[in-house]
Design a protein around this motif. Structure first.
Motif, PDB file in Angstrom:
ATOM      1  N   LYS A 247      -2.509  18.709  -4.569  1.00  0.00           N
ATOM      2  CA  LYS A 247      -2.638  16.800  -4.846  1.00  0.00           C
ATOM      3  C   LYS A 247      -2.572  17.586  -6.185  1.00  0.00           C
ATOM      4  CE  LYS A 247      -6.526  16.982  -2.367  1.00  0.00           C
ATOM      5  NZ  LYS A 247      -7.713  16.363  -1.851  1.00  0.00           N
ATOM      6  N   HIS A 249      -1.370  18.444  -8.612  1.00  0.00           N
ATOM      7  CA  HIS A 249      -0.653  19.366  -9.801  1.00  0.00           C
ATOM      8  C   HIS A 249      -0.653  18.253 -10.893  1.00  0.00           C
ATOM      9  CE1 HIS A 249       3.567  20.034 -11.481  1.00  0.00           C
ATOM     10  NE2 HIS A 249       2.897  20.987 -11.441  1.00  0.00           N
ATOM     11  N   VAL A 266       2.574  23.903  -8.181  1.00  0.00           N
ATOM     12  CA  VAL A 266       3.744  24.322  -7.329  1.00  0.00           C
ATOM     13  C   VAL A 266       3.409  24.888  -6.142  1.00  0.00           C
ATOM     14  CG1 VAL A 266       6.279  24.172  -6.593  1.00  0.00           C
ATOM     15  CG2 VAL A 266       4.666  23.104  -8.942  1.00  0.00           C
ATOM     16  N   HIS A 313       3.522   7.880   3.292  1.00  0.00           N
ATOM     17  CA  HIS A 313       4.101   7.613   1.124  1.00  0.00           C
ATOM     18  C   HIS A 313       3.079   8.189   0.355  1.00  0.00           C
ATOM     19  CE1 HIS A 313       6.418   5.027   2.609  1.00  0.00           C
ATOM     20  NE2 HIS A 313       6.247   4.322   3.885  1.00  0.00           N
ATOM     21  N   GLN A 316       4.792  12.078  -0.043  1.00  0.00           N
ATOM     22  CA  GLN A 316       5.660  12.479  -0.224  1.00  0.00           C
ATOM     23  C   GLN A 316       6.216  13.030  -1.752  1.00  0.00           C
ATOM     24  OE1 GLN A 316       8.075   8.829   0.365  1.00  0.00           O
ATOM     25  NE2 GLN A 316       7.414   7.907  -1.350  1.00  0.00           N
ATOM     26  N   ASN A 317       5.743  13.010  -2.426  1.00  0.00           N
ATOM     27  CA  ASN A 317       6.044  13.452  -4.024  1.00  0.00           C
ATOM     28  C   ASN A 317       5.325  14.912  -4.615  1.00  0.00           C
ATOM     29  OD1 ASN A 317       7.877  11.261  -4.232  1.00  0.00           O
ATOM     30  ND2 ASN A 317       7.030  10.532  -5.343  1.00  0.00           N
ATOM     31  N   CYS A 318       4.682  15.442  -3.417  1.00  0.00           N
ATOM     32  CA  CYS A 318       3.815  16.116  -3.728  1.00  0.00           C
ATOM     33  C   CYS A 318       4.567  17.412  -3.684  1.00  0.00           C
ATOM     34  CB  CYS A 318       2.512  16.164  -2.314  1.00  0.00           C
ATOM     35  SG  CYS A 318       1.175  16.924  -2.732  1.00  0.00           S
ATOM     36  N   PRO A 319       3.886  18.309  -4.564  1.00  0.00           N
ATOM     37  CA  PRO A 319       4.652  20.087  -5.006  1.00  0.00           C
ATOM     38  C   PRO A 319       4.526  20.500  -3.669  1.00  0.00           C
ATOM     39  CG  PRO A 319       3.089  19.405  -6.749  1.00  0.00           C
ATOM     40  CD  PRO A 319       2.923  17.891  -5.540  1.00  0.00           C
ATOM     41  N   TYR A 321       6.691  22.949  -1.191  1.00  0.00           N
ATOM     42  CA  TYR A 321       7.358  23.169  -0.864  1.00  0.00           C
ATOM     43  C   TYR A 321       7.733  24.190   0.389  1.00  0.00           C
ATOM     44  CZ  TYR A 321       9.264  21.108  -4.742  1.00  0.00           C
ATOM     45  OH  TYR A 321       9.114  20.353  -6.002  1.00  0.00           O
ATOM     46  N   HIS A 344      12.258  24.451  -8.795  1.00  0.00           N
ATOM     47  CA  HIS A 344      11.075  24.034  -9.063  1.00  0.00           C
ATOM     48  C   HIS A 344       9.877  23.877  -9.865  1.00  0.00           C
ATOM     49  CE1 HIS A 344      13.233  21.164  -6.565  1.00  0.00           C
ATOM     50  NE2 HIS A 344      13.555  22.236  -5.830  1.00  0.00           N
TER      51      HIS A 344
END
Length: 499
Positions: A247, A249, A266, A313, A316-319, A321, A344
């Motif tokens: 969060k 990043h 990441v 929400h 959702q784009n938090c890097p 994986y 990525h």
């Protein structure tokens, strides 16, 4: 007198007879000629290009030999010029076909300026990498077309991925020996970056202030073992750290002028025990401050559910994986980590947990299997230049002691784990054990003492650093909120902690 054709940077078919059978390959003879000419007239050019190209990057074999001879003489502090190197090429049939020593003189006469040498070197290397890519594609196709016992398609894919990653990192991973001056310069740059950083950390912040102060953050190429008995909170602490890093990043310009991660990172998370959905639910529980139990059971009121959805929400784009493939072999883990970094980016890798990984091949004992796994994880940390956090179980002998705080000897297969790790830290929550020592309600004195002890340990956890290769060992106290499976900074006077 014959000579090489002078060409611009383009795709050229090597020979008319092979035009129908061979695919055109990229190369630039003109760039090779002019770079060699610059090198023969000004040996200082070698310092500009030696980190970019090697002899094998030249397309024409005569050019490769000329560069190799020049490089060897320059490294010996000897002059490399058309006159001094012709003695080494007197019997070179390839050079004779090009006109002999006169060809060296013509190249020197058409030399580019030293200022443009790096650009030409980059061009030559670019074409060499493209040729290797073409060859790799041909090799993959040829191997796939040959059906052999023991050479299945999945193994071929992993081998191709590893080769492709090494090709992509060519010139970076192959470091070799370096001078002490270069090493010292790198150390000073790292120290300066830590000094300039707000948190005064040399590595990536975990988001836990006291833990960062003790470790200096998570440092590249370190293998960090996070161990503990069941229910101590290993996975919770790992997910907290992963969430804190992801969060935070941010991308931007690094101190060395390159573009990349400047804050946070990441994160790749191999969850061999829990599913990706379960892991995500834990992270959302922390972010939304909704009990993980209430999330699992669906027993949320409207406000809690709204916070849960809003947190989903926002993140959702938090890097971050997640790979939840069970019983993953160590070589497949390495291949997937390489692929993630290539596609990525990857700044931190977390494995939950070590004992659920498999060795690449069958071993005669579990100790040897774990040894291969820990060595593989350390190799990944060094190859990708990232910190790797691997969770580990502890043996049951902890439960047989009065003081349940773990020690290095409690690690399962401790020899290989302790040896390969740069940092070994243990999660310990005394509250977990004290809860199970609750006396009978009828014993008022014992109950009063128990309640007093519980008040002292409630909501607290310890991270015990049992080994730290580059720093002190000791204990860090953290806050623990069980309902949110969240570790946090403990509100206290930190000044006295390190006294």
């Amino acid at each position: 007198m014959s000579s090489l054709p002078v060409t611009t940077a383009r795709v050229i078919v090597p020979g008319q007879a092979e035009a129908q059978d061979k695919q055109a390959v990229p190369y630039s003879l003109e760039a090779e000629q002019q770079l060699l000419g610059a090198l023969l007239t000004n040996n200082d050019v070698f310092d500009r290009v030696s980190q970019i190209i090697r002899a094998e990057h030249f397309y024409h074999p005569v050019h490769a030999r000329i560069f190799e001879i020049c490089a060897e003489r320059i490294r010996r502090n000897a002059l490399a010029s058309p006159v001094t190197i012709k003695a080494f090429l007197e019997h070179d049939d390839g050079l004779k076909e090009l006109g002999g020593p006169a060809y060296l003189a013509r190249m020197a006469a058409s030399a580019i300026s030293a200022y443009a040498a790096r650009d030409y070197a980059q061009m030559i290397r670019e074409f060499a990498l493209r040729r290797e890519l073409m060859q790799l594609g041909q090799d993959i196709a040829a191997r796939a077309a040959t059906v052999e016992v023991g050479d299945d398609a999945e193994e071929q894919i992993k081998a191709a991925e590893q080769t492709l990653y090494k090709l992509g990192e060519a010139g970076v991973a192959e470091r070799g020996f370096q001078s002490f001056l270069k090493a010292v310069t790198g150390a000073v740059q790292a120290a300066n970056a830590a000094y300039q950083r707000d948190g005064k950390l040399s590595g990536i912040s975990t988001g836990l202030i006291d833990l960062d102060a003790k470790m200096g953050g998570l440092n590249n190429s370190d293998l960090i073992i996070l161990a503990g008995r069941p229910s101590m909170g290993k996975t919770s602490l790992a997910t907290n750290i992963a969430f804190n890093i992801a969060k935070a990043h941010k991308m931007g310009e690094k101190p060395d002028g390159t573009h990349g991660t400047i804050e946070g990172g990441v994160v790749g998370f191999f969850s061999l025990e829990m599913s990706a959905e379960q892991l995500a639910a834990r992270i959302l529980s922390e972010a939304a401050e909704v009990s993980s139990h209430r999330i699992r059971s669906g027993d949320m009121d409207e406000a809690e559910f709204r916070r849960f959805v809003e947190a989903a929400h926002a993140l959702q784009n938090c890097p971050l994986y997640i790979d939840d493939t069970p019983a993953l072999p160590i070589n497949q883990l390495a291949a997937r980590a390489r692929k993630l970094k290539r596609t990525h980016g990857l700044d931190v890798l977390i494995v939950d947990y070590l004992q659920l990984l498999k060795a690449a091949s069958a071993k005669d004992s579990r100790v040897n299997e774990v040894s291969e796994i820990t060595q593989g994880l350390k190799a990944v940390a060094k190859e990708l230049n990232i910190p790797v956090i691997a969770l580990s179980q502890l043996s049951r002998q902890v439960e047989n002691r009065e003081d349940k705080r773990p020690q290095l000897s409690d690690l399962r297969e401790s020899g290989s784990i302790e040896q390969d790790a740069d940092i070994v830290m243990f999660v310990f929550r005394e509250e977990y054990y004290k809860e199970r020592e609750k006396p009978s309600d009828s014993d008022l004195d014992a109950m009063a003492k128990w309640q007093q002890v519980m008040e002292a340990v409630h909501g607290k956890a310890e991270v015990i650093l049992g080994k730290q290769r580059h720093g002190p060992i000791g204990t860090v106290e953290l806050a623990f909120e069980g309902q949110f499976t969240r570790f946090g900074n403990l509100a206290k006077d930190r000044q006295s902690q390190w006294d």
